[in-house]
Design an enzyme around this catalytic site. Structure first.
Site, PDB file in Angstrom:
ATOM      1  N   GLU A  38     -10.564  89.022 -39.078  1.00 13.14           N
ATOM      2  CA  GLU A  38     -11.028  89.826 -39.520  1.00 13.14           C
ATOM      3  C   GLU A  38     -10.589  91.149 -39.851  1.00 13.14           C
ATOM      4  O   GLU A  38     -11.433  92.242 -39.959  1.00 13.14           O
ATOM      5  CB  GLU A  38     -12.470  90.010 -38.685  1.00 13.14           C
ATOM      6  CG  GLU A  38     -13.341  88.609 -38.514  1.00 13.14           C
ATOM      7  CD  GLU A  38     -14.241  88.176 -39.654  1.00 13.14           C
ATOM      8  OE1 GLU A  38     -13.737  88.896 -40.908  1.00 13.14           O
ATOM      9  OE2 GLU A  38     -14.976  87.393 -39.491  1.00 13.14           O
ATOM     10  N   HIS A  68     -16.051  94.121 -33.605  1.00 14.00           N
ATOM     11  CA  HIS A  68     -16.732  93.288 -34.105  1.00 14.00           C
ATOM     12  C   HIS A  68     -17.175  92.064 -33.120  1.00 14.00           C
ATOM     13  O   HIS A  68     -16.313  91.411 -32.504  1.00 14.00           O
ATOM     14  CB  HIS A  68     -16.309  92.562 -35.366  1.00 14.00           C
ATOM     15  CG  HIS A  68     -16.712  91.383 -35.756  1.00 14.00           C
ATOM     16  ND1 HIS A  68     -18.146  91.056 -35.932  1.00 14.00           N
ATOM     17  CD2 HIS A  68     -16.278  89.953 -35.923  1.00 14.00           C
ATOM     18  CE1 HIS A  68     -18.299  89.694 -36.331  1.00 14.00           C
ATOM     19  NE2 HIS A  68     -17.070  89.163 -36.155  1.00 14.00           N
ATOM     20  N   HIS A 119     -20.388  88.921 -31.668  1.00 16.71           N
ATOM     21  CA  HIS A 119     -21.157  87.832 -31.882  1.00 16.71           C
ATOM     22  C   HIS A 119     -22.267  88.034 -30.941  1.00 16.71           C
ATOM     23  O   HIS A 119     -22.786  86.830 -30.073  1.00 16.71           O
ATOM     24  CB  HIS A 119     -20.629  86.365 -31.909  1.00 16.71           C
ATOM     25  CG  HIS A 119     -19.770  86.226 -32.943  1.00 16.71           C
ATOM     26  ND1 HIS A 119     -18.832  85.364 -32.931  1.00 16.71           N
ATOM     27  CD2 HIS A 119     -19.098  87.252 -33.907  1.00 16.71           C
ATOM     28  CE1 HIS A 119     -18.009  85.254 -34.063  1.00 16.71           C
ATOM     29  NE2 HIS A 119     -18.119  86.574 -34.634  1.00 16.71           N
ATOM     30  N   HIS A 153     -23.933  85.915 -38.307  1.00 15.46           N
ATOM     31  CA  HIS A 153     -22.638  85.981 -37.901  1.00 15.46           C
ATOM     32  C   HIS A 153     -22.489  86.890 -36.656  1.00 15.46           C
ATOM     33  O   HIS A 153     -21.952  86.427 -35.682  1.00 15.46           O
ATOM     34  CB  HIS A 153     -21.844  86.645 -39.121  1.00 15.46           C
ATOM     35  CG  HIS A 153     -20.304  86.769 -38.873  1.00 15.46           C
ATOM     36  ND1 HIS A 153     -19.489  86.965 -39.760  1.00 15.46           N
ATOM     37  CD2 HIS A 153     -19.789  86.499 -37.712  1.00 15.46           C
ATOM     38  CE1 HIS A 153     -18.136  87.025 -39.105  1.00 15.46           C
ATOM     39  NE2 HIS A 153     -18.204  86.666 -37.973  1.00 15.46           N
ATOM     40  N   GLY A 193     -14.630  87.280 -31.694  1.00 20.73           N
ATOM     41  CA  GLY A 193     -14.731  88.757 -32.069  1.00 20.73           C
ATOM     42  C   GLY A 193     -13.527  89.403 -32.097  1.00 20.73           C
ATOM     43  O   GLY A 193     -12.452  88.617 -31.997  1.00 20.73           O
TER      44      GLY A 193
HETATM   45 ZN   LIG Z   1     -17.252  87.097 -36.319  1.00 23.93          ZN
END
Ligand SMILES: [Zn+2]
Length: 220
Positions: A74, A93, A95, A156, A27
């Protein structure tokens, strides 16, 4: 400003880890600190144990950091959000396991399930699979970003954005709870979505009655 942003990133990072929306060093999260810069978590660190040194300043213009530490892999996905959505100040972000389970099982979150999911999430799109840490992920979300604050990434994870970090976190929490409810219902039998007529009528009230102004995708 930068001090309070750091404090908030640490706090929300801990919550993400404690709530098991991420494990190990998974993350990433970021927030704007002014009109030209963001702070983002560095690569390879557990978000449950962040220190201020794990937060990296990135110039939105240069799309790069000045320090030696590597920002989140990311980062491109975060930059795409800030580029497309000037009013967004925070990006998470994660998971979340139930939400990812649904994407593996091919169960869509574009249908209406509970009143909370209708109002707070709308029809959640699933962005096509992109290889993590590549530009494929940033490309996969491009078409949805203007229309919604909540996107599922196939196989994802999740992307939630907001005016503040707690706002982006709350969207993630409702997303994962909805996915959990749908997953549990699935174990007991066939899932019955909320009738479309009721979903549309409820959805129409989100701004006026519930004060929800951020964009989500309507049901059809
Ligand atoms: Zn990820």
């Amino acid at each position: 400003m930068i001090q309070s942003a750091k404090k908030e990133l640490l706090r929300i990072g801990t919550l993400l880890y404690q709530r098991q929306y991420i494990v190990a060093s998974e993350g990433n999260l970021s927030c704007r600190i002014d009109s030209k810069n963001i702070l983002i978590t560095r690569s390879g660190v557990c978000k449950g144990e962040l220190t201020p040194d794990d937060l990296i300043k990135i110039s939105l213009e240069k799309r790069a950091s000045t320090g030696k530490q590597r920002p989140s892999t990311e980062m491109r996905m975060h930059l795409e959000v800030y580029r497309q959505r000037p009013e967004v100040n925070a990006v998470i972000h994660a998971h979340p396991p139930y939400a990812i389970s649904l994407s593996l099982a091919g169960i869509s979150l574009e249908k209406p399930y509970t009143p909370e999911s209708v109002l707070l999430l709308g029809a959640v799109p699933t962005a096509a699979y992109g290889r993590p840490s590549t530009s494929q992920v940033a490309e996969s979300i491009q078409e949805y970003l203007k229309r919604t604050d909540i996107i599922l990434l196939e196989r994802h994870g999740s992307l939630t954005v907001g005016k503040t970090l707690p706002e982006a976190f709350n969207k993630l929490e409702v997303l994962e709870n909805t996915a959990k409810i749908v997953w549990l219902a699935r174990q007991s039998g066939i899932i019955k979505p909320l009738p479309l007529k009721e979903a549309k009528e409820l959805f129409a009230l989100r701004r006026e009655v519930y004060g929800l102004e951020y964009p989500v995708i309507p049901f059809d």
